[in-house]
Design a protein around this motif. Structure first.
Motif, short mmCIF file in Angstrom:
data_model
loop_
_atom_site.label_atom_id
_atom_site.label_comp_id
_atom_site.label_asym_id
_atom_site.label_seq_id
_atom_site.Cartn_x
_atom_site.Cartn_y
_atom_site.Cartn_z
N VAL A 14 31.73 0.64 11.66
CA VAL A 14 31.35 1.51 10.55
C VAL A 14 30.26 2.47 10.99
O VAL A 14 30.25 3.64 10.63
N PHE A 15 29.35 1.98 11.80
CA PHE A 15 28.24 2.81 12.25
C PHE A 15 28.74 4.02 13.03
O PHE A 15 28.31 5.14 12.82
N ILE A 16 29.72 3.79 13.94
CA ILE A 16 30.24 4.89 14.76
C ILE A 16 30.92 5.92 13.88
O ILE A 16 30.80 7.13 14.10
N SER A 17 31.60 5.45 12.85
CA SER A 17 32.36 6.38 12.01
C SER A 17 31.47 7.21 11.11
O SER A 17 31.91 8.20 10.55
N CYS A 18 30.21 6.86 10.97
CA CYS A 18 29.38 7.53 9.98
C CYS A 18 28.20 8.28 10.59
O CYS A 18 27.42 8.87 9.86
N THR A 92 1.76 9.69 -2.07
CA THR A 92 1.60 8.36 -2.67
C THR A 92 2.94 7.76 -3.08
O THR A 92 3.00 6.61 -3.50
N ARG A 93 4.00 8.51 -2.97
CA ARG A 93 5.35 8.03 -3.30
C ARG A 93 6.30 8.46 -2.19
O ARG A 93 6.32 9.62 -1.82
N VAL A 94 7.07 7.51 -1.66
CA VAL A 94 8.06 7.81 -0.63
C VAL A 94 9.41 7.28 -1.07
O VAL A 94 9.51 6.42 -1.95
N PHE A 95 10.45 7.80 -0.46
CA PHE A 95 11.81 7.41 -0.75
C PHE A 95 12.40 6.68 0.46
O PHE A 95 12.17 7.09 1.61
N VAL A 96 13.10 5.61 0.20
CA VAL A 96 13.72 4.82 1.26
C VAL A 96 15.24 4.90 1.05
O VAL A 96 15.76 4.38 0.06
N GLU A 97 15.93 5.55 1.99
CA GLU A 97 17.38 5.69 1.91
C GLU A 97 18.01 4.70 2.91
O GLU A 97 17.68 4.73 4.10
N ILE A 98 18.87 3.83 2.41
CA ILE A 98 19.47 2.77 3.22
C ILE A 98 20.98 2.94 3.21
O ILE A 98 21.59 3.07 2.14
N ARG A 99 21.59 2.95 4.41
CA ARG A 99 23.05 2.94 4.54
C ARG A 99 23.43 1.56 5.08
O ARG A 99 22.92 1.13 6.11
N PHE A 139 3.47 -8.90 1.52
CA PHE A 139 4.48 -7.95 1.06
C PHE A 139 4.68 -8.07 -0.44
O PHE A 139 4.56 -9.14 -1.03
N ARG A 140 4.96 -6.95 -1.08
CA ARG A 140 5.35 -6.92 -2.48
C ARG A 140 6.78 -6.41 -2.59
O ARG A 140 7.19 -5.53 -1.83
N LYS A 141 7.50 -6.97 -3.54
CA LYS A 141 8.91 -6.62 -3.69
C LYS A 141 9.06 -5.24 -4.31
O LYS A 141 8.37 -4.89 -5.27
N VAL A 142 9.98 -4.47 -3.74
CA VAL A 142 10.28 -3.14 -4.27
C VAL A 142 11.54 -3.17 -5.13
O VAL A 142 11.56 -2.69 -6.25
N ALA A 143 12.62 -3.78 -4.62
CA ALA A 143 13.88 -3.77 -5.38
C ALA A 143 14.85 -4.76 -4.76
O ALA A 143 14.72 -5.17 -3.59
N THR A 144 15.83 -5.14 -5.57
CA THR A 144 17.00 -5.87 -5.08
C THR A 144 18.07 -4.84 -4.74
O THR A 144 18.43 -4.02 -5.58
N ILE A 145 18.56 -4.86 -3.51
CA ILE A 145 19.56 -3.89 -3.05
C ILE A 145 20.94 -4.52 -3.18
O ILE A 145 21.21 -5.57 -2.58
N ALA A 146 21.79 -3.88 -3.95
CA ALA A 146 23.15 -4.38 -4.16
C ALA A 146 24.13 -3.25 -3.88
O ALA A 146 23.83 -2.07 -4.15
N PRO A 147 25.31 -3.57 -3.38
CA PRO A 147 26.28 -2.53 -3.05
C PRO A 147 27.04 -2.07 -4.28
O PRO A 147 27.29 -2.84 -5.19
N ASP A 155 38.97 -3.54 4.87
CA ASP A 155 38.36 -2.25 4.54
C ASP A 155 36.85 -2.33 4.76
O ASP A 155 36.24 -3.38 4.65
N MET A 156 36.27 -1.17 5.07
CA MET A 156 34.84 -1.08 5.34
C MET A 156 34.24 -0.05 4.37
O MET A 156 34.51 1.13 4.48
N GLN A 157 33.47 -0.55 3.40
CA GLN A 157 32.90 0.32 2.37
C GLN A 157 31.43 0.56 2.68
O GLN A 157 30.63 -0.36 2.72
N VAL A 158 31.08 1.82 2.88
CA VAL A 158 29.70 2.20 3.19
C VAL A 158 28.95 2.47 1.89
O VAL A 158 29.43 3.20 1.02
#
Length: 983
Positions: A14-18, A92-99, A139-147, A155-158
């Protein structure tokens, strides 16, 4: 089966394809996993059987990704930590983008798997890189990451998820990913912050600004007008969290003589002008003006043309009007001493429409003329006339008159020229004037004094009067058939005194004027006047005494009536009962139905089928994970059931690996909710029980849990709105009480808020995680109890009733008025129980109305039988909302107790060493940079600050402003200075 090998292949392919996906944007990137192009150096914990790194050569570069797939083992707790990420000082605010890719738990052929489909994102701040030193507690929790999409066997869903990390204040931070039993691969992590670029808007220059500063969605930015532009107020604009400029305020405008062109102010061209500070374009010089020079403010008038003082400089210049035409004086059929002037408008108005006329009158005798004076009357007026006629009265006979009519416009005062027309006329009268009215001047028992007026001023030497009078007969209606005798007097003036009349007698009078030759005029109408009665000397005293006696009787009658009405009204109130009682009368309407405990059914599935509607999974569309519960994830989604309107819903799921008891406990909440129908109770839409994945479907509440919503809007809502929210919660609890249902866990975290600010009671599960941290509950032999919200008898004897729910409602009231503050602050559960048993009660929150706090104290009475019932609470809150003035009286407030602020030191008892340490102790660390940029770097400087100083450094929210101000008050330890910080 080798799950780790499967996951490695899945990740790499999946990594190579994206990797060709474009990551270009306007964001300022702090970390880019793909763009780094080298060894990442991320820390894994534990070292074995945890996260693994994979690499693949693509176009001569090594690309890395992390994966884990320990789905066979239980109790997973695997951590992956990034390298130290340097923070921009203003970001003071950043965005975290996760693939990432997540494997479907159902694709594994093993019933014993404890598989998850989510993982957690954490963050930790630091002022320096701590290397390989790793502690989970940092560490403090930011969020639960769900697909949004999960991958099956073939199949491979990104998935791409972006989360916000805010309230950053230190020099840098780490990110960490916690795996709790999922099959997941992370192949891209990008950390960035957004900026609003430097721009020119509405002729104002605004600098580049980091978005999302001060933990605010909109950040106010001040600008400066471009050259040759001005603004009454300093131009401002707002930078959104997405890096966009919105809502410009205080628009700049080009100075006179300049116009806006291409974000700048340019001079007006020759022949054009601009007179004012405005957004308008330069205008061409108007008619009858001279061509202007470059950058002109106005165009001067040509010779002989003018502007009126109140004419704008943008108008054309005007000429003077010509004289009125066809001036005529008319006396035919007019009353005595009256004539009418009429004329036609000027032939040339000079290009204006504001033409008015004035009339001047002169009278001439023996070739000597003088003004007519004030005695001459004009109808409607002699100046400012817009019509072309005027009526003139009170003119003298046998005199010559000259009338001059002048036409004027708004520019006439600019020139000495006059546009007039003149006419000469004379008035000659042969008939005497008409008597218009008679007046009684004075009366006595034997005399009457009279006067009268005529239609025009008469010459006393030429006018005489004939007065006739008679006594009015008793049978006056028969007077026409009898001979009537009048007394006639000829008088030289317009007044007379008649004597020797009879007392208490009516007389009839009429008068006529006589001309110079003795020719009579017409008589006036006959008028009646009476003489006074004779009053003996003793009779006057009797009248006074009689009047006093009558007046005293009337006053006595009024007093008696008032006393009777007051007594009647008092008896009426007694029958109605006191209006301000907390407790209503004992006669109560019984509820239409009573709650049925689903656990009384032998088969719990029967309760679900009885009280909840079955929904087919094809009618449900999951959109986004919005939370994680004890049994599985909670999604936002759409319900499209046949015959029903499409609606947004919340979807609670039950994940694989559950026991039958867990399934029954999960569905029991639906069996409870399905029995309720009230606008302040969360509505159950239905359940999914006949398919592999059980689900509970409820209405979707856009603003989420009440406690978090209040914290996010600290100080932004008035007391009236907060009381309205409490009224909704109380109405829902009254409904549950009438149903004989005891909630047991009423708290602000279990109240949901929709987009209309409507509050609804939720969380009816009998088995649930009550709080995130163990300190939130107190375990007894009967289960877990939320100590801070629970009544003393329920803690001691597990005696839960509607009265114990009333105690909990009092705590909810405190949470609402304190904008989500934690009840009893940082006290332990044992300290809370000990304090309550010693009669301690939470103090009034800041700005809490006294009536609301008194209701809280009623809810917290030790004797549960004396606490108000929910129907009484609803009634009282309704009265407060109907009389907003009742909320103006504020309860006494002690900042050291009421917001639990340290007075002089930190938690360890030592004085605060830095401003940042102090701000962190009062949960205001987001303002550390504000204090630093303002040059306030020591606690000595903090102690000198006043409310205005706090506002000037950028603290705008009223709740935050008060918290910081009262903390400084606590540091000073001088309660007498409370007024200094009144906000």
């Amino acid at each position: 089966m080798d799950y780790r090998r499967i996951q490695r292949v899945l990740c790499v392919s999946v990594f190579i394809s994206c990797i060709c996906v474009s990551l270009q944007s306007k964001e300022e990137v702090l970390l880019d996993m793909v763009a780094s192009g080298g060894e990442l150096g991320w820390l894994t914990w534990p070292d074995e059987q945890g996260w693994e790194i994979a690499q693949q050569a693509v176009n001569g570069s090594l690309l890395y990704n992390y994966f884990i797939c320990n789905v066979e083992a239980r109790e997973q707790d695997n951590w992956l930590r990034t390298t130290f990420i340097q923070r921009h000082p203003k970001a003071t605010r950043v965005f975290v983008e996760i693939r990432f890719v997540v494997r479907d738990c159902n694709s594994f052929n093993a019933d014993s798997l404890t598989c998850k489909e989510t993982f957690n994102l954490y963050t930790s701040e630091a002022d320096a890189d701590i290397g390989t030193n790793f502690r989970k507690g940092q560490f403090r929790k930011v969020a639960t990451i769900a697909p949004d999409e999960i991958s099956g066997r073939g199949d491979m869903q990104v998935n791409v998820e972006t989360r916000v990390v805010d309230n950053l204040s230190r020099k840098g931070f780490y990110l960490a990913f916690q795996d709790i039993g999922a099959c997941v691969a992370i192949y891209s992590v990008r950390v960035y912050y957004k900026t609003c670029p430097a721009t020119v808007k509405s002729l104002a220059v605004f600098p580049e600004t980091v978005a999302g500063g001060d933990n605010q969605a909109l950040q106010e930015v001040a600008g400066a007008c471009v050259e040759n532009a001005m603004s009454e107020d300093q131009p401002r604009i707002y930078c959104t969290a997405d890096g966009e400029w919105v809502v410009p305020v205080g628009q700049c405008q080009c100075r006179p003589g300049y116009e806006a062109m291409n974000d700048s102010c340019q001079e007006c061209k020759s022949g054009f002008f601009k007179a004012s500070l405005s957004s308008e374009k330069c205008k061409q010089c108007p008619k009858n003006t001279q061509p202007s020079s470059q950058g002109a403010l106005s165009c001067p008038c040509l010779q002989g043309f003018y502007r009126a003082p109140d004419d704008p400089l943008t108008t054309a210049c005007s000429g003077l009007p010509s004289a009125p035409q066809k001036l005529v004086a008319t006396t035919a059929q007019m009353a005595v001493g009256k004539l009418q002037l009429s004329w036609a408008p000027p032939a040339d108005t000079g290009g204006r429409t504001d033409i008015t006329y004035s009339v001047v009158c002169e009278r001439c005798e023996d070739d000597v003329c003088q003004p007519c004076g004030e005695k001459v009357r004009y109808e409607p007026n002699n100046t400012g006339l817009k019509e072309t006629t005027v009526t003139i009265s009170e003119l003298e006979p046998h005199l010559n008159y000259t009338f001059t009519v002048e036409a004027r416009s708004g520019v006439s005062q600019s020139s000495s020229q006059r546009a007039t027309s003149t006419i000469h006329t004379a008035l000659h009268y042969t008939d005497p004037p008409k008597v218009t009215a008679m007046h009684l001047v004075k009366s006595s028992p034997t005399s009457l004094s009279l006067s009268w007026s005529v239609s025009r001023r008469a010459n006393p030497s030429a006018t005489r009067y004939e007065l006739m009078y008679r006594k009015k007969e008793k049978n006056e209606e028969k007077i026409n058939t009898q001979v009537t005798t009048y007394t006639v007097l000829v008088l030289e003036k317009d007044s007379v005194q008649i004597i020797d009349l009879a007392p208490s007698t009516a007389y009839l009078f009429k008068v006529q004027a006589l001309g110079p030759e003795g020719n009579p005029g017409s008589y006036s109408m006959e008028q009646e006047f009476s003489t006074q009665p004779e009053v003996p000397p003793s009779q006057g005293n009797t009248a006074v005494i009689l009047g006093a006696a009558v007046g005293g009787g009337v006053m006595l009658f009024i007093v008696v009536v008032v006393l009777l009405l007051h007594k009647r009204r008092k008896n009426s109130h007694t029958r109605q009962g006191p209006e301000d009682a907390y407790f209503s009368s004992p006669e109560q309407l019984k509820p239409l139905k009573t709650y049925v405990d689903p656990h009384t059914y032998e088969d719990p599935n029967t309760a679900v089928m009885k009280f909840a509607s079955e929904i087919h999974p094809s009618h449900i569309t999951k959109q986004k994970v919005i939370g994680a519960g004890e049994f599985g994830e909670v999604y936002r989604g759409i319900l499209k059931a046949p015959g029903r309107k499409e609606a947004a819903v919340a979807i609670k799921t039950l994940k694989p690996g559950y026991t039958e008891k867990q399934r029954q406990d999960f569905l029991s909440e639906a069996s409870i909710m399905g029995q309720f129908s009230h606008q302040n109770i969360i509505r159950l839409e239905g359940v999914v029980t006949k398919f592999k994945h059980a689900m509970i479907i409820t209405e979707f509440m856009e603003n989420g849990a009440l406690d978090k919503y209040l914290r996010d809007h600290d100080g932004e809502m008035p007391s009236f709105q907060l009381v309205g929210m409490l009224r909704g919660i109380a109405a829902g609890m009254k409904y549950l009480s009438d149903m004989s249902y005891v909630h047991r866990d009423l708290a602000a975290r279990n109240i949901l808020v929709n987009c209309n600010m409507e509050c609804k009671v939720s969380d009816f599960g009998l088995s649930r995680v009550l709080e995130d941290d163990p300190e939130g509950t107190y375990t007894t032999s009967g289960g877990k109890i939320p100590i801070r919200w629970t009544a003393p008898e329920a803690i001691a004897y597990r005696k839960f009733t509607s009265a114990s729910d009333v105690w909990s409602f009092g705590i909810v009231m405190w949470e609402v008025m304190a904008f989500g503050e934690r009840p009893y602050w940082d006290m332990s559960n044992h300290e809370v129980m000990k304090a309550i048993n010693e009669a301690f009660r939470l103090p009034a929150p800041m700005d809490c109305p006294s009536a609301v706090y008194q209701l809280m104290l009623q809810c917290w009475l030790q004797d549960r039988s004396k606490r108000p019932r929910f129907q009484d609470i609803v009634s009282l809150l309704d009265k407060l909302l109907k009389s907003p003035d009742s909320l103006k009286a504020i309860a006494d407030f002690d900042p050291r107790v009421s917001i639990r602020l340290p007075s002089t030191s930190g938690s360890d008892g030592s004085p605060f060493r830095t401003v940042s340490e102090w701000l962190e102790s009062i949960k205001m660390s987001q303002y550390s940079e504000n204090f630093s940029m303002a040059g306030i770097v020591s606690m000595e400087q903090v102690l000198q600050m006043k409310s205005e100083d706090i506002r000037n450094i950028g603290v705008r929210l009223p709740g935050h402003l008060k918290r910081i101000a009262y903390s400084i008050l606590g540091l000073k330890d001088q309660t007498s200075t409370l007024s200094v910080f009144a906000v």
